[in-house]
Motif scaffolding. Structure first.
Motif, mmCIF file in Angstrom:
data_model
loop_
_atom_site.group_PDB
_atom_site.id
_atom_site.type_symbol
_atom_site.label_atom_id
_atom_site.label_comp_id
_atom_site.label_asym_id
_atom_site.label_seq_id
_atom_site.Cartn_x
_atom_site.Cartn_y
_atom_site.Cartn_z
ATOM 1 N N LYS A 1 0.826 -1.208 0.000
ATOM 2 C CA LYS A 1 0.000 0.000 0.000
ATOM 3 C C LYS A 1 0.865 1.264 0.000
ATOM 4 O O LYS A 1 0.592 2.220 -0.730
ATOM 5 C CB LYS A 1 -0.933 0.004 1.213
ATOM 6 C CG LYS A 1 -2.067 -0.994 1.108
ATOM 7 C CD LYS A 1 -2.933 -0.946 2.359
ATOM 8 C CE LYS A 1 -4.075 -1.938 2.264
ATOM 9 N NZ LYS A 1 -4.946 -1.908 3.447
ATOM 10 N N MET A 59 -7.748 1.772 -1.941
ATOM 11 C CA MET A 59 -6.627 0.876 -1.664
ATOM 12 C C MET A 59 -6.427 0.723 -0.158
ATOM 13 O O MET A 59 -6.155 -0.366 0.343
ATOM 14 C CB MET A 59 -5.352 1.416 -2.320
ATOM 15 C CG MET A 59 -4.129 0.545 -2.107
ATOM 16 S SD MET A 59 -2.593 1.345 -2.680
ATOM 17 C CE MET A 59 -2.913 1.553 -4.415
ATOM 18 N N TRP A 60 -6.599 1.826 0.568
ATOM 19 C CA TRP A 60 -6.391 1.800 2.013
ATOM 20 C C TRP A 60 -7.611 1.295 2.765
ATOM 21 O O TRP A 60 -7.520 0.903 3.919
ATOM 22 C CB TRP A 60 -5.995 3.191 2.497
ATOM 23 C CG TRP A 60 -4.588 3.495 2.129
ATOM 24 C CD1 TRP A 60 -4.155 4.120 1.004
ATOM 25 C CD2 TRP A 60 -3.419 3.120 2.844
ATOM 26 N NE1 TRP A 60 -2.784 4.178 0.992
ATOM 27 C CE2 TRP A 60 -2.298 3.573 2.100
ATOM 28 C CE3 TRP A 60 -3.191 2.463 4.051
ATOM 29 C CZ2 TRP A 60 -0.988 3.395 2.514
ATOM 30 C CZ3 TRP A 60 -1.891 2.263 4.474
ATOM 31 C CH2 TRP A 60 -0.801 2.734 3.716
#
Length: 199
Positions: free
Chosen positions: A75, A195-196
């Protein structure tokens, strides 16, 4: 033969055609460089997604997603790379009048985006679980998912690239070009948020 895999094809098209990191980059590249010079980026991104989904079907995604430190590293690296690309896009002006984004992104850059995105791994894992019955074993499933996602991604990204080219024809002034590039840069930066949020 087509009927059993039609749901997989539709799933792959929806997954690859909806706005996201790769589609935003393809749109920006199409507007800035045209279709031919954007081909390496699009093929790289499609190949990256194909290998990610194939690896997920073969069982690698389960291992990656089970190691929190590896997820975090992916990430962080992926986010920093995408922010760097967003800055490049946001600073670019009209084609050939600005050196901030003088080259289109490469095949490896397009592929790397997919490999650094945990959301892509999770999607590949979900697809493997949902469509495992279509194949006899992990090897055949990896081939099926990889080829399906790779082809649908190549088609979807081509349309996004052409949309960028259409936008480019509508832009008449340097201010309009800079406004488009800033919008695309903000969309790309915002695409980091899911994404997080992914598991």
């Amino acid at each position: 033969m087509l009927q059993p895999i039609l749901p997989l094809i539709l799933f792959a098209f929806v997954a690859t055609a909806t706005p996201g990191i790769a589609t935003t980059l393809s749109t920006a590249s199409g507007a800035q460089f045209g279709f031919r010079r954007s081909v390496p980026l699009m093929i790289g991104s499609a190949a990256g997604l194909a290998t990610v989904t194939a690896a997920a079907a073969a069982g690698l995604a389960g291992l990656l997603l089970a190691v929190p430190s590896l997820q975090l590293a992916m990430k962080v690296i992926g986010s920093l790379y995408l922010l760097w690309l967003a800055v490049k896009i946001g600073r670019a002006g009209p084609p050939n009048l600005d050196v901030a984004m003088a080259k289109p992104n490469s095949f490896l850059g397009g592929a790397g985006i997919q490999w650094m995105n945990p959301k892509g791994w999770a999607m590949g894992l979900g697809a493997a679980a949902s469509f495992a019955a279509l194949a006899d074993g992990p090897g055949q499933l990896a081939l099926l998912l990889g080829s399906t996602f790779g082809l649908t991604a190549a088609i979807s990204l081509s349309f996004w690239c052409m949309a960028g080219m259409v936008l480019a024809r509508l832009l008449k002034t340097e201010w309009q070009w800079r406004a488009l590039n800033i919008v695309l840069a903000l969309v790309l930066a915002a695409s980091i948020i899911p994404m997080w949020r992914s598991a």
